[in-house]
Scaffold this motif. Structure first.
Motif, mmCIF file in Angstrom:
data_model
loop_
_atom_site.group_PDB
_atom_site.id
_atom_site.type_symbol
_atom_site.label_atom_id
_atom_site.label_comp_id
_atom_site.label_asym_id
_atom_site.label_seq_id
_atom_site.Cartn_x
_atom_site.Cartn_y
_atom_site.Cartn_z
ATOM 1 N N ARG A 1 4.661 -0.116 46.513
ATOM 2 C CA ARG A 1 4.452 -1.074 47.611
ATOM 3 C C ARG A 1 5.789 -1.567 48.161
ATOM 4 N N ALA A 2 6.741 -1.824 47.287
ATOM 5 C CA ALA A 2 8.054 -2.308 47.726
ATOM 6 C C ALA A 2 8.813 -1.228 48.493
ATOM 7 N N LEU A 3 8.608 0.031 48.133
ATOM 8 C CA LEU A 3 9.316 1.130 48.796
ATOM 9 C C LEU A 3 8.756 1.453 50.179
ATOM 10 N N ARG A 4 7.634 0.875 50.539
ATOM 11 C CA ARG A 4 7.086 1.113 51.884
ATOM 12 C C ARG A 4 8.055 0.695 52.976
ATOM 13 N N ARG A 5 8.928 -0.275 52.664
ATOM 14 C CA ARG A 5 9.868 -0.755 53.678
ATOM 15 C C ARG A 5 10.891 0.311 54.090
ATOM 16 N N VAL A 6 11.145 1.322 53.241
ATOM 17 C CA VAL A 6 12.084 2.378 53.631
ATOM 18 C C VAL A 6 11.375 3.509 54.363
ATOM 19 N N GLY A 7 10.049 3.485 54.371
ATOM 20 C CA GLY A 7 9.283 4.475 55.112
ATOM 21 C C GLY A 7 9.221 5.820 54.407
ATOM 22 N N GLY A 8 8.803 6.825 55.132
ATOM 23 C CA GLY A 8 8.701 8.172 54.583
ATOM 24 C C GLY A 8 7.446 8.359 53.754
ATOM 25 N N GLY A 9 7.354 9.537 53.170
ATOM 26 C CA GLY A 9 6.226 9.851 52.306
ATOM 27 C C GLY A 9 6.520 9.432 50.877
ATOM 28 N N ILE A 10 5.556 8.756 50.251
ATOM 29 C CA ILE A 10 5.738 8.260 48.890
ATOM 30 C C ILE A 10 4.681 8.901 48.004
ATOM 31 N N ASN A 11 5.141 9.626 46.978
ATOM 32 C CA ASN A 11 4.256 10.264 46.006
ATOM 33 C C ASN A 11 4.705 9.880 44.618
ATOM 34 N N SER A 12 3.753 9.797 43.686
ATOM 35 C CA SER A 12 4.135 9.478 42.309
ATOM 36 C C SER A 12 3.543 10.504 41.356
ATOM 37 N N SER A 13 4.271 10.695 40.269
ATOM 38 C CA SER A 13 3.847 11.608 39.216
ATOM 39 C C SER A 13 4.396 11.071 37.910
ATOM 40 N N GLY A 14 3.512 10.603 37.053
ATOM 41 C CA GLY A 14 3.967 10.014 35.797
ATOM 42 C C GLY A 14 4.752 8.745 36.066
ATOM 43 N N ASN A 15 5.942 8.657 35.510
ATOM 44 C CA ASN A 15 6.805 7.483 35.694
ATOM 45 C C ASN A 15 7.771 7.655 36.860
ATOM 46 N N ASN A 16 7.621 8.704 37.645
ATOM 47 C CA ASN A 16 8.526 8.983 38.761
ATOM 48 C C ASN A 16 7.829 8.793 40.092
ATOM 49 N N ILE A 17 8.600 8.300 41.047
ATOM 50 C CA ILE A 17 8.134 8.145 42.425
ATOM 51 C C ILE A 17 9.108 8.915 43.299
ATOM 52 N N ARG A 18 8.571 9.713 44.216
ATOM 53 C CA ARG A 18 9.412 10.492 45.118
ATOM 54 C C ARG A 18 9.209 9.987 46.539
ATOM 55 N N VAL A 19 10.311 9.715 47.209
ATOM 56 C CA VAL A 19 10.286 9.260 48.598
ATOM 57 C C VAL A 19 10.963 10.332 49.446
ATOM 58 N N MET A 20 10.241 10.869 50.415
ATOM 59 C CA MET A 20 10.783 11.882 51.311
ATOM 60 C C MET A 20 10.984 11.280 52.699
ATOM 61 N N ASN A 21 12.166 11.454 53.255
ATOM 62 C CA ASN A 21 12.521 10.978 54.593
ATOM 63 C C ASN A 21 12.372 9.473 54.748
ATOM 64 N N GLY A 22 12.677 8.731 53.717
ATOM 65 C CA GLY A 22 12.651 7.276 53.784
ATOM 66 C C GLY A 22 13.944 6.754 54.372
ATOM 67 N N ALA A 23 13.964 6.560 55.682
ATOM 68 C CA ALA A 23 15.199 6.207 56.361
ATOM 69 C C ALA A 23 15.083 4.958 57.227
ATOM 70 N N ASN A 24 14.003 4.185 57.094
ATOM 71 C CA ASN A 24 13.870 2.964 57.897
ATOM 72 C C ASN A 24 14.992 1.993 57.566
ATOM 73 N N GLY A 25 15.694 1.564 58.583
ATOM 74 C CA GLY A 25 16.761 0.591 58.404
ATOM 75 C C GLY A 25 18.094 1.173 57.974
ATOM 76 N N VAL A 26 18.148 2.463 57.689
ATOM 77 C CA VAL A 26 19.406 3.100 57.281
ATOM 78 C C VAL A 26 20.169 3.474 58.543
#
Length: 129
Positions: free
Chosen positions: A25-50
């Motif tokens: 939920r907190a990573l939504r602010r960077v945008g992009g696609g958010i996927n999780s697997s186990g204890n890992n979260i992957r953010v693709m193209n999260g560039a909002n505000g960068v």
């Protein structure tokens, strides 16, 4: 390719699954696609505000580690790679003797760390709701 690191510690009595959900939920602010697997979260193209992110492709892997005493460490590894616009500007600049290669400098001065750090700093607030 450039690699950046950032981390945050949170303290809560909630389960690791709830910490992972709060992190997503907190990573939504960077945008992009958010996927999780186990204890890992992957953010693709999260560039909002960068700043200057249009010259690069960003991806991040966030790992949630559980420790004793209800403490969690959230580590983010952010990878920045040149995108097609970077290569077009470079080739056009050198082959056509244009100054478009100056745009490539923007790739080297952009830093995604502050935006991801701000997002990770919000995890504790998400857990306290």
């Amino acid at each position: 390719m450039a690699i950046y690191f950032t981390e945050v510690d949170v303290k809560t009595d909630k389960s690791i699954e709830e910490v992972i959900d709060a992190t997503k939920r907190a990573l939504r602010r960077v945008g992009g696609g958010i996927n999780s697997s186990g204890n890992n979260i992957r953010v693709m193209n999260g560039a909002n505000g960068v700043s200057m992110a249009f010259m690069s492709t960003l991806s991040a892997i966030i790992e949630v580690q559980e420790h004793k005493d209800n403490k969690f460490t959230i580590n983010a590894t952010i990878t920045k790679t040149p995108n097609a616009m970077f290569w077009v500007a470079l080739v056009a600049g050198f082959c056509l003797f244009l100054i478009s290669w100056i745009l490539n400098i923007l790739y080297f001065v952009s830093d995604p760390t502050p935006q991801y750090q701000m997002a990770l700093d919000q995890v504790q607030n998400e857990l306290d709701k």
